[in-house]
Design a protein around this motif. Structure first.
Motif, short mmCIF file in Angstrom:
data_model
loop_
_atom_site.label_atom_id
_atom_site.label_comp_id
_atom_site.label_asym_id
_atom_site.label_seq_id
_atom_site.Cartn_x
_atom_site.Cartn_y
_atom_site.Cartn_z
N HIS A 182 0.90 -1.17 -0.14
CA HIS A 182 0.06 -0.02 0.04
C HIS A 182 0.92 1.06 -0.04
CE1 HIS A 182 -0.28 -0.38 4.78
NE2 HIS A 182 1.13 -0.67 4.16
N SER A 184 0.77 3.71 2.09
CA SER A 184 0.82 3.97 3.72
C SER A 184 2.30 4.12 4.13
CB SER A 184 -0.17 3.22 4.55
OG SER A 184 -1.21 3.07 4.31
N ARG A 208 0.35 -6.61 -4.74
CA ARG A 208 -0.20 -7.67 -3.68
C ARG A 208 -0.19 -9.29 -4.41
NH1 ARG A 208 -4.97 -4.37 -0.31
NH2 ARG A 208 -3.75 -2.72 0.02
N ASP A 210 -2.56 -10.77 -5.13
CA ASP A 210 -3.81 -11.24 -5.38
C ASP A 210 -3.88 -11.94 -6.71
OD1 ASP A 210 -5.12 -9.98 -3.31
OD2 ASP A 210 -5.36 -8.17 -4.10
N SER A 217 -6.09 -6.83 -9.35
CA SER A 217 -4.98 -6.92 -9.92
C SER A 217 -3.59 -6.90 -8.96
CB SER A 217 -4.83 -5.72 -11.07
OG SER A 217 -3.41 -5.68 -11.43
N PHE A 220 -1.61 -2.42 -8.74
CA PHE A 220 -2.88 -1.58 -8.62
C PHE A 220 -2.47 -0.16 -8.00
CE2 PHE A 220 -4.42 -1.68 -4.38
CZ PHE A 220 -3.93 -2.94 -4.05
N GLN A 222 -2.67 3.43 -5.98
CA GLN A 222 -3.26 3.83 -4.75
C GLN A 222 -3.04 5.56 -4.64
OE1 GLN A 222 -2.57 1.59 -0.98
NE2 GLN A 222 -4.31 0.57 -1.23
N GLU A 224 -2.59 8.13 -1.36
CA GLU A 224 -2.66 8.20 0.03
C GLU A 224 -2.92 9.61 0.36
OE1 GLU A 224 -2.10 5.29 1.63
OE2 GLU A 224 -1.91 5.83 3.82
N VAL A 301 -14.14 3.13 -1.85
CA VAL A 301 -13.04 3.34 -2.56
C VAL A 301 -11.77 3.11 -1.73
CG1 VAL A 301 -13.75 4.95 -4.37
CG2 VAL A 301 -13.28 5.84 -2.02
N GLY A 302 -11.71 2.93 -0.47
CA GLY A 302 -10.70 2.83 0.38
C GLY A 302 -10.73 2.81 1.85
N GLY A 303 -9.79 3.35 2.55
CA GLY A 303 -9.82 3.22 4.11
C GLY A 303 -9.25 4.44 4.26
N PHE A 327 -5.92 8.69 4.72
CA PHE A 327 -6.82 7.93 3.90
C PHE A 327 -5.86 7.42 2.79
CE2 PHE A 327 -6.66 12.23 2.25
CZ PHE A 327 -6.49 11.91 1.03
N GLY A 328 -6.58 6.17 2.23
CA GLY A 328 -5.75 5.51 1.14
C GLY A 328 -7.16 5.06 0.14
C1 FA5 Z 1 -5.45 -0.06 2.34
O1 FA5 Z 1 -4.42 -0.44 1.68
C2 FA5 Z 1 -4.84 1.10 3.21
N1 FA5 Z 1 -3.52 1.36 3.62
C3 FA5 Z 1 -5.61 2.22 3.23
C4 FA5 Z 1 -5.58 3.31 4.24
C5 FA5 Z 1 -4.77 4.36 4.22
C6 FA5 Z 1 -6.38 3.11 5.46
C7 FA5 Z 1 -4.75 5.03 5.33
C8 FA5 Z 1 -6.35 3.83 6.58
C9 FA5 Z 1 -5.57 4.98 6.26
P1 FA5 Z 1 -7.13 -1.95 1.53
O2 FA5 Z 1 -6.32 -2.94 1.72
O3 FA5 Z 1 -8.68 -1.82 1.99
O4 FA5 Z 1 -6.46 -0.38 2.48
O5 FA5 Z 1 -6.77 -1.13 0.24
C10 FA5 Z 1 -7.45 0.18 -0.35
C11 FA5 Z 1 -8.01 0.21 -1.61
O6 FA5 Z 1 -7.26 -0.26 -2.62
C12 FA5 Z 1 -9.37 -0.72 -1.64
O7 FA5 Z 1 -10.55 -0.07 -1.27
C13 FA5 Z 1 -9.56 -1.20 -3.13
O8 FA5 Z 1 -10.24 0.15 -3.72
C14 FA5 Z 1 -8.03 -1.15 -3.65
N2 FA5 Z 1 -7.52 -2.42 -3.83
C15 FA5 Z 1 -7.24 -3.22 -2.94
N3 FA5 Z 1 -6.91 -4.61 -3.23
C16 FA5 Z 1 -6.80 -4.18 -4.77
C17 FA5 Z 1 -6.66 -5.06 -6.08
N4 FA5 Z 1 -6.28 -6.29 -5.72
N5 FA5 Z 1 -6.85 -4.50 -7.18
C18 FA5 Z 1 -7.32 -3.36 -7.40
N6 FA5 Z 1 -7.55 -2.40 -6.32
C19 FA5 Z 1 -7.29 -3.06 -5.06
#
Ligand code: FA5
Length: 362
Positions: A182, A184, A208, A210, A217, A220, A222, A224, A301-303, A327-328
């Motif tokens: 991520h 972060s 990842r 995944d 994918s 991908f 992000q 932040e 969309v995220g966290g 946020f991410g």
């Molecule tokens: C995180 O990665 C945290 N770092 C987000 C965060 C940042 C939280 C700061 C709090 C503070 P998460 O694993 O849920 O969170 O991924 C965030 C977003 O990445 C998901 O909501 C989704 O939109 C995207 N994502 C995750 N995995 C995949 C994937 N394999 N392919 C495409 N998009 C993805």
């Protein structure tokens, strides 16, 4: 000086000199061969020039006769030379015209111009929204140390959350390196290298293990965000996310936070965007169905959350004085929702037929 060779003026000698000159001219195929033929047959040392010099050696009465004969030969050869030159010049002109013709109606041989990738475009637009609010752009490495990716973000050594993100570990086994899962870790890098307060936005690729399918994918993008200052509250997070959603996807578009868990934020929330297509109407009783959000009214969309004091401490920031939010978001899904792309693989296969229609988007 040797005595002039008067025999050169005899009719048959003059005729053979003339014939040799005419044959040589006829055999000349190119303009640049002509000077050599001229030197050989009309030049100072040519039989004709030598014959002219020999005239003085003839007895008086024969001089006029020989002079006349010589002049006739000279005129014939000179005329043949001029004629051949004119012909060869004409040949050259025809050739040059053909070779150097410019077809002004021909289509130019242009290199095909590529198109900007929609992920790049959305990333730049998103960063612009934050830069306009006074935030700074920050970046970090894609090959990251586990400490930044996990430890400093309050993931315990054996915490199951480490597996939550299907990490790609890099060899050798004790290298401590991972492909960042991520963006972060750039929170910690920014806090360690910048003076407080910190307001940074971080776009980047993450990885990842995944499996590739229509919505996941292994690589991908992000985006932040991190704000650390005195007196930062959850209200600032809400206000910032609402301002971002309006600027990116349309005035008045709302955000929604749902309780969640991330080790590096406390409290933590899932971030949903109101569907920009139906603006939530599809989820209302009697609303038209919406394909973009599957009639949910919201898009995940995220966290996000308030930065965990443990993270501030790991980065040398006093949590008694400072607080922050982070946020991410996943940008791929934002692109997909925005443009009705149904398969995430289209974003990574590099097929120009996919990217070209986005070419004119600024
Ligand atoms: C995180 O990665 C945290 N770092 C987000 C965060 C940042 C939280 C700061 C709090 C503070 P998460 O694993 O849920 O969170 O991924 C965030 C977003 O990445 C998901 O909501 C989704 O939109 C995207 N994502 C995750 N995995 C995949 C994937 N394999 N392919 C495409 N998009 C993805």
């Amino acid at each position: 000086m040797s005595a002039p060779d008067v025999s050169l003026l005899e009719p048959d000698r003059l005729e053979s000199a003339r014939d040799a000159a005419l044959a040589a001219l006829a055999a000349t195929g190119a303009l640049d061969e002509l000077p050599a033929v001229r030197t050989a047959h009309l030049g100072d040392r040519s039989p004709i020039a030598l014959a002219r010099r020999a005239i003085g050696g003839l007895p008086g009465p024969e001089k006029a006769e020989a002079g006349k004969r010589l002049n006739v030969v000279l005129q014939v050869v000179q005329a043949a030379y001029d004629e051949r030159r004119t012909e060869l010049e004409a040949d050259r002109d025809v050739r040059v015209l053909a070779e150097e013709t410019v077809d002004v109606t021909a289509l130019p041989g242009r290199l095909p111009v590529g198109a900007r990738h929609p992920l790049t475009t959305i990333q730049e637009r998103a960063v612009d929204v934050f830069v306009a609010m006074g935030w700074e752009l920050a970046e970090g490495p894609e090959v990251e140390h586990e400490w930044f990716n996990f430890d400093a973000l309050n993931f315990g050594k054996d915490h199951p959350a480490r597996e939550m993100q299907d990490t790609l570990f890099l060899g050798p086994e004790d290298s401590g390196l991972v492909m960042r899962t991520h963006t972060s870790p750039v929170q910690v890098r920014s806090l360690l290298t910048r003076d407080l307060p910190v307001y940074v936005v971080v776009p980047g690729r993450v990885y990842r293990a995944d499996a590739l399918d229509a919505t996941h994918s292994p690589v991908f993008a992000q985006l932040e965000g991190l704000a650390v200052d005195e007196g930062i509250t959850m209200a600032h997070l809400r206000g910032t996310l609402d301002a971002f959603a309006s600027a990116m996807f349309g005035e008045g578009l709302k955000t929604r936070l749902r309780p969640s868990y991330f080790p590096f934020t406390e409290p933590s929330a899932e971030l949903d965007l109101q569907c920009f297509a139906c603006r939530g109407a599809s989820a209302e009783p009697g609303g038209e169905p919406c394909r973009v959000c599957s009639s949910e009214g919201w898009i995940e969309v995220g966290g996000c959350g308030m930065v965990n004091p443990a993270v501030l401490r790991a980065a040398g920031v006093d949590p008694e004085r400072y607080s922050g939010f982070a946020f991410g978001m996943g940008l791929d899904r934002a692109v997909m929702f925005r443009h009705g792309v149904t398969d995430i693989r289209d974003l990574y296969e590099g097929d120009q037929r996919f990217t070209l229609p986005f070419g004119t988007e600024g």
